[in-house]
Design a protein around this motif. Sequence first.
Motif, PDB file in Angstrom:
ATOM      1  N   GLY A 269      -0.092   2.180  -3.036  1.00 44.95           N
ATOM      2  CA  GLY A 269      -1.352   1.471  -2.832  1.00 44.95           C
ATOM      3  C   GLY A 269      -2.354   1.666  -3.951  1.00 44.95           C
ATOM      4  O   GLY A 269      -3.316   0.893  -4.077  1.00 44.95           O
ATOM      5  N   LEU A 270      -2.132   2.661  -4.806  1.00 38.38           N
ATOM      6  CA  LEU A 270      -3.083   2.930  -5.877  1.00 38.38           C
ATOM      7  C   LEU A 270      -3.157   1.782  -6.881  1.00 38.38           C
ATOM      8  O   LEU A 270      -4.205   1.549  -7.495  1.00 38.38           O
ATOM      9  CB  LEU A 270      -2.694   4.215  -6.609  1.00 38.38           C
ATOM     10  CG  LEU A 270      -2.857   5.536  -5.836  1.00 38.38           C
ATOM     11  CD1 LEU A 270      -2.406   6.697  -6.688  1.00 38.38           C
ATOM     12  CD2 LEU A 270      -4.295   5.736  -5.395  1.00 38.38           C
ATOM     13  N   SER A 271      -2.039   1.058  -7.045  1.00 38.85           N
ATOM     14  CA  SER A 271      -2.044  -0.038  -8.021  1.00 38.85           C
ATOM     15  C   SER A 271      -2.978  -1.179  -7.630  1.00 38.85           C
ATOM     16  O   SER A 271      -3.351  -1.993  -8.471  1.00 38.85           O
ATOM     17  CB  SER A 271      -0.620  -0.604  -8.170  1.00 38.85           C
ATOM     18  OG  SER A 271      -0.155  -1.114  -6.938  1.00 38.85           O
ATOM     19  N   LYS A 272      -3.385  -1.229  -6.368  1.00 37.38           N
ATOM     20  CA  LYS A 272      -4.272  -2.290  -5.896  1.00 37.38           C
ATOM     21  C   LYS A 272      -5.743  -1.874  -5.936  1.00 37.38           C
ATOM     22  O   LYS A 272      -6.622  -2.705  -5.682  1.00 37.38           O
ATOM     23  CB  LYS A 272      -3.899  -2.684  -4.470  1.00 37.38           C
ATOM     24  CG  LYS A 272      -2.457  -3.187  -4.328  1.00 37.38           C
ATOM     25  CD  LYS A 272      -2.135  -3.508  -2.897  1.00 37.38           C
ATOM     26  CE  LYS A 272      -0.663  -3.960  -2.742  1.00 37.38           C
ATOM     27  NZ  LYS A 272      -0.333  -4.254  -1.348  1.00 37.38           N
ATOM     28  N   LEU A 273      -5.966  -0.583  -6.235  1.00 34.14           N
ATOM     29  CA  LEU A 273      -7.340  -0.077  -6.226  1.00 34.14           C
ATOM     30  C   LEU A 273      -7.998  -0.322  -7.580  1.00 34.14           C
ATOM     31  O   LEU A 273      -7.351  -0.345  -8.626  1.00 34.14           O
ATOM     32  CB  LEU A 273      -7.355   1.416  -5.882  1.00 34.14           C
ATOM     33  CG  LEU A 273      -6.862   1.803  -4.488  1.00 34.14           C
ATOM     34  CD1 LEU A 273      -6.902   3.296  -4.318  1.00 34.14           C
ATOM     35  CD2 LEU A 273      -7.695   1.102  -3.404  1.00 34.14           C
TER      36      LEU A 273
END
Length: 276
Positions: A269-273
């Motif tokens: 999910g970090l890639s969407k932050l």
Amino acid sequence: MKAREQFRAGKNFKLRDESADDRPLRNGDNGESKSAIKQEERELTLQLTDRIAVLQEMLYARRQRKVLLVLQGMDTSGKDGTITALFNRINPMGLRAVGFKVPSPAELAHDFLWRIHYHVPVGGEIVIFNRSHYEDVLITVVQGLIDDKECKRRYQHILDFERMLVETGTIIVKVFLHISKEEQRERLQARLDDPEKQWKFDANDLVQRKKWNDYQQAYQRAIVATDTDHAPWYVIPANSKTHRNLLVSTLLLEIMEDLALSYPDPDPGLSKLKVE
């Protein structure tokens, strides 16, 4: 030859005064001065400890494996100096050094391993024992506080304790810093002669020095009795301080590299932050 093979004590280990002068990582001095050799060894040690620092961060990030470095040796053998040289560039998070002194009345009221178990590493930690549970089969033997039957019983307790630690994820690295009797004499005298080092001097060191041969026998016996494949003993020639540090850092780095450590995988999910 790997450091673990080169420095492993093994069941045929014999403690010899002259081997404390060995410098196994040098192929002659090539005409270099002592100061040049020491400087070279310091620089090599820094390179190794920089790599250890990276691996220690990986170890801490994953919080799974644990490393216990046990340092034993006669007075002045360099336990404090080894700790300083190997770990002064490492993030203190995930690192602890524990010094074991004379047991307190509360500690003596329990079994001898009670105070030790409290300090073993948790997941992600490197813990260094400056002296350890081995004092209870060394000084107690030399001082006549336990008999041979109790000593053998304690060896077995140590074997069981260390096996339990290994089976629950701890890598145990047991290092005996080997100095000669003459080297100890020079180091004790240096403490007496230097006002800035006199605080390190303990008159009891001279009393214990008179029992040098008894301590050597107790160390040899304990090392042979408790050297196992899962928790081996490594004997490090320690008359040379700079070479001692190079040897221990070489050994520790080799062991940590074999753990195949890496940073944890990031949360997908970090890639969407996005930080605004």
